[in-house]
Design a protein around this motif. Structure first.
Motif, PDB file in Angstrom:
ATOM      1  N   GLU A   1      13.813  18.416  -7.553  1.00 12.80           N
ATOM      2  CA  GLU A   1      14.330  19.102  -6.704  1.00 12.80           C
ATOM      3  C   GLU A   1      13.807  18.851  -5.161  1.00 12.80           C
ATOM      4  N   ASN A   2      12.377  18.937  -5.418  1.00  7.82           N
ATOM      5  CA  ASN A   2      11.412  18.695  -4.214  1.00  7.82           C
ATOM      6  C   ASN A   2      11.828  17.049  -3.623  1.00  7.82           C
ATOM      7  N   SER A   3      11.716  16.289  -4.635  1.00 11.85           N
ATOM      8  CA  SER A   3      12.010  14.840  -4.275  1.00 11.85           C
ATOM      9  C   SER A   3      13.442  14.704  -3.569  1.00 11.85           C
ATOM     10  N   SER A   4      14.212  15.236  -4.156  1.00  7.62           N
ATOM     11  CA  SER A   4      15.656  15.276  -3.772  1.00  7.62           C
ATOM     12  C   SER A   4      15.917  15.783  -1.994  1.00  7.62           C
ATOM     13  N   VAL A   5      14.908  16.834  -1.782  1.00 10.56           N
ATOM     14  CA  VAL A   5      15.054  17.131  -0.475  1.00 10.56           C
ATOM     15  C   VAL A   5      14.559  16.272   0.394  1.00 10.56           C
ATOM     16  N   TRP A   6      13.608  15.459  -0.054  1.00 10.56           N
ATOM     17  CA  TRP A   6      12.974  14.332   0.819  1.00 10.56           C
ATOM     18  C   TRP A   6      13.605  13.361   1.239  1.00 10.56           C
ATOM     19  N   ILE A   7      14.285  12.767  -0.277  1.00  8.51           N
ATOM     20  CA  ILE A   7      15.205  11.669  -0.072  1.00  8.51           C
ATOM     21  C   ILE A   7      16.358  11.774   0.682  1.00  8.51           C
ATOM     22  N   ALA A   8      16.936  13.151   0.726  1.00  7.32           N
ATOM     23  CA  ALA A   8      18.064  13.276   1.461  1.00  7.32           C
ATOM     24  C   ALA A   8      17.750  13.419   3.057  1.00  7.32           C
ATOM     25  N   SER A   9      16.777  13.970   3.404  1.00  9.15           N
ATOM     26  CA  SER A   9      16.164  13.938   4.732  1.00  9.15           C
ATOM     27  C   SER A   9      15.884  12.698   5.361  1.00  9.15           C
ATOM     28  N   MET A  10      15.249  11.978   4.693  1.00  6.20           N
ATOM     29  CA  MET A  10      15.074  10.454   4.988  1.00  6.20           C
ATOM     30  C   MET A  10      16.290   9.728   5.183  1.00  6.20           C
ATOM     31  N   ILE A  11      17.397  10.003   4.430  1.00  3.61           N
ATOM     32  CA  ILE A  11      18.620   9.281   4.516  1.00  3.61           C
ATOM     33  C   ILE A  11      19.266   9.754   5.703  1.00  3.61           C
ATOM     34  N   VAL A  12      19.203  10.917   6.094  1.00  2.21           N
ATOM     35  CA  VAL A  12      19.812  11.475   7.071  1.00  2.21           C
ATOM     36  C   VAL A  12      19.180  10.914   8.411  1.00  2.21           C
ATOM     37  N   ILE A  13      17.743  10.850   8.443  1.00  2.00           N
ATOM     38  CA  ILE A  13      17.048  10.118   9.579  1.00  2.00           C
ATOM     39  C   ILE A  13      17.366   8.641   9.736  1.00  2.00           C
TER      40      ILE A  13
END
Length: 456
Positions: free
Chosen positions: A401-413
């Protein structure tokens, strides 16, 4: 020496409190404690650097010392002091998966630095190079050093949640003040925080929305509905900024994350939340006052602004397309510019002011025109390298879940970087990429240890 230093600080505090203002009796101890805490918790310092665009302008206006002392430089210094503590303790190490990416980043940084030798805009180019080498490099390297255990990853996500909650609450309070003070009775309202650029605030809110979405679909019962309500408030805050790019980036980022990285268990939930989010945004555009929704409803007509020649209607979309066309024309202008670009900050030379901070509002076109094909290939290889690592983790089923948050945030940026900001404005993209890969590395270590325990 420690005792002598403490006595000196106490005497200095009392002296300043008596001579200048009693407020120093409170501020100096708080400042000292805050500095030591930030050094002890460099993960929080790193995230603060990512959000400096929101508070930097306000501090420069309200606190005299920040007129000469750059806030980002101060936080970078504290970050490196925190990493120096890790180095001294013997815990400094880079994960194996990051070494190839760090090499490509070093090569790209070298190309950016060398492009300053031939830039037609030496002032803006020099500033751009120094900011990239100091700020962007620090934000990219730091996560690989800071995240050594699952506890480190969880702590960083906790800090991210705290900062996100503060930003969202402050934004909603500000919006409430605008409503109650009659601020909506005008042609256009772009809500913001502390006088910051609405786009910077909206980009942060889009990342927060991605975090809430990814975590929310993993909840059950009333927690899931609470997450949906929270997401609706975030979307309200984004719409109130009048920034279209970050809103589109949120939807595009969540769609790509769902298709490429989300597990089948949660994929249908994400699509459902995405559909509900679209309904929420459409409803907001229909219900909210026209002063808040003007920039969305008149997207094809442009904005009305005051210029030296009077009141004009300017299309920001057409302006960006014109910038991209100018950049591509300049890129193919010569063999040298085709391969090496026109130099860092050189895009501003295409305008009559020549040497000032200006950019095409697209990170790839910016690199192409200023560092040429060589720079574009290097940054493209970085993306390919990172995506391969992310997809490998996806196929192995080790994304937490932690990694999913960072990956999704990265794609948005990443999507936001295609329509706003320059190379340095988008350094938060490098930060999220490094955090995501570091978190994935820890996920892999955890799965390996768990598998070893099961075999034993």
């Amino acid at each position: 020496m420690g005792l002598a230093g403490l006595i000196f600080i106490q005497l200095l505090t009392f002296y300043l409190g008596i001579v200048l203002t009693p407020l120093f009796l409170f501020l100096i101890p708080v400042l000292i404690v805050s500095v030591f805490w930030l050094i002890r918790h460099p993960e929080f310092t790193l995230l603060l650097i990512g959000f400096t665009s929101i508070i930097k302008g306000f501090l420069q206006e309200q606190v005299l010392i920040f007129e000469t002392l750059d806030l980002t430089v101060l936080l970078i210094a504290l970050l490196w002091l925190g990493m120096a503590r890790i180095f001294i303790s013997g815990e400094w190490r880079f994960p194996e998966l990051a070494r190839g990416l760090l090499l490509l980043f070093a090569l790209f940084s070298g190309v950016v630095m060398l492009s300053g030798l031939y830039t037609p805009s030496p002032e803006s180019g020099g500033l751009k190079i120094s900011r990239f080498l100091v700020f962007a490099s620090s934000m990219f390297v730091a996560p690989f050093v800071l995240l050594n255990t699952q506890a480190d990853s969880a702590r960083m996500l906790k800090y991210f949640k705290i900062l996100s909650a503060l930003i969202l609450c402050a934004m909603l309070v500000n919006l409430l003040i605008i409503v109650t003070s009659g601020g909506l009775v005008t042609y256009l309202v772009r809500a913001s925080l502390l006088g910051a650029n609405p786009i910077a605030v909206s980009r942060s809110l889009a990342v927060i929305a991605a975090m809430v979405t990814v975590i929310g679909i993993r909840q059950s019962g009333w927690r899931r509905y609470t997450s949906l309500l929270l997401l609706a408030l975030i979307l309200l805050a984004i719409v109130s900024t009048g920034s279209r790019g970050p809103l589109i980036s949120f939807f595009a980022g969540i769609a790509v994350f769902t298709l490429m990285f989300e597990s089948a268990v949660y994929r249908s939930r994400l699509f459902m939340v995405g559909g509900v989010s679209i309904i929420i945004v459409v409803s907001l555009l229909l219900v909210l006052p026209e002063s808040l929704t003007t920039r969305f409803l008149q997207i094809t007509q442009g904005d009305i602004i005051v210029t030296a020649g009077g009141v004009e209607r300017v299309s920001t979309i057409a302006t960006r397309l014109n910038f991209w066309e100018m950049s591509l024309q300049q890129w193919v202008d010569s063999v040298f510019s085709f391969f090496f670009g026109i130099g860092a900050g050189g895009f501003s030379s295409l305008f009559i002011w020549r040497d000032f901070r200006w950019y095409p509002h697209n990170i790839f076109i910016e690199v192409l025109v200023e560092q040429g094909l060589v720079g574009l290939v290097l940054i493209g290889l970085m993306i390919v390298f990172a995506v391969r690592l992310l997809l490998k983790a996806r196929y192995q089923g080790i994304i937490s879940e932690n990694s999913s948050v960072w990956i999704a945030s990265m794609i948005v940026i990443f999507f936001s970087a295609q329509v706003s900001g320059d190379l340095n404005d988008n350094r938060i993209l490098l930060m999220f990429l490094a955090i995501a890969l570091s978190s994935l590395h820890l996920d892999g270590l955890f799965m390996n240890k768990r598998g070893s325990r099961l075999l034993a």
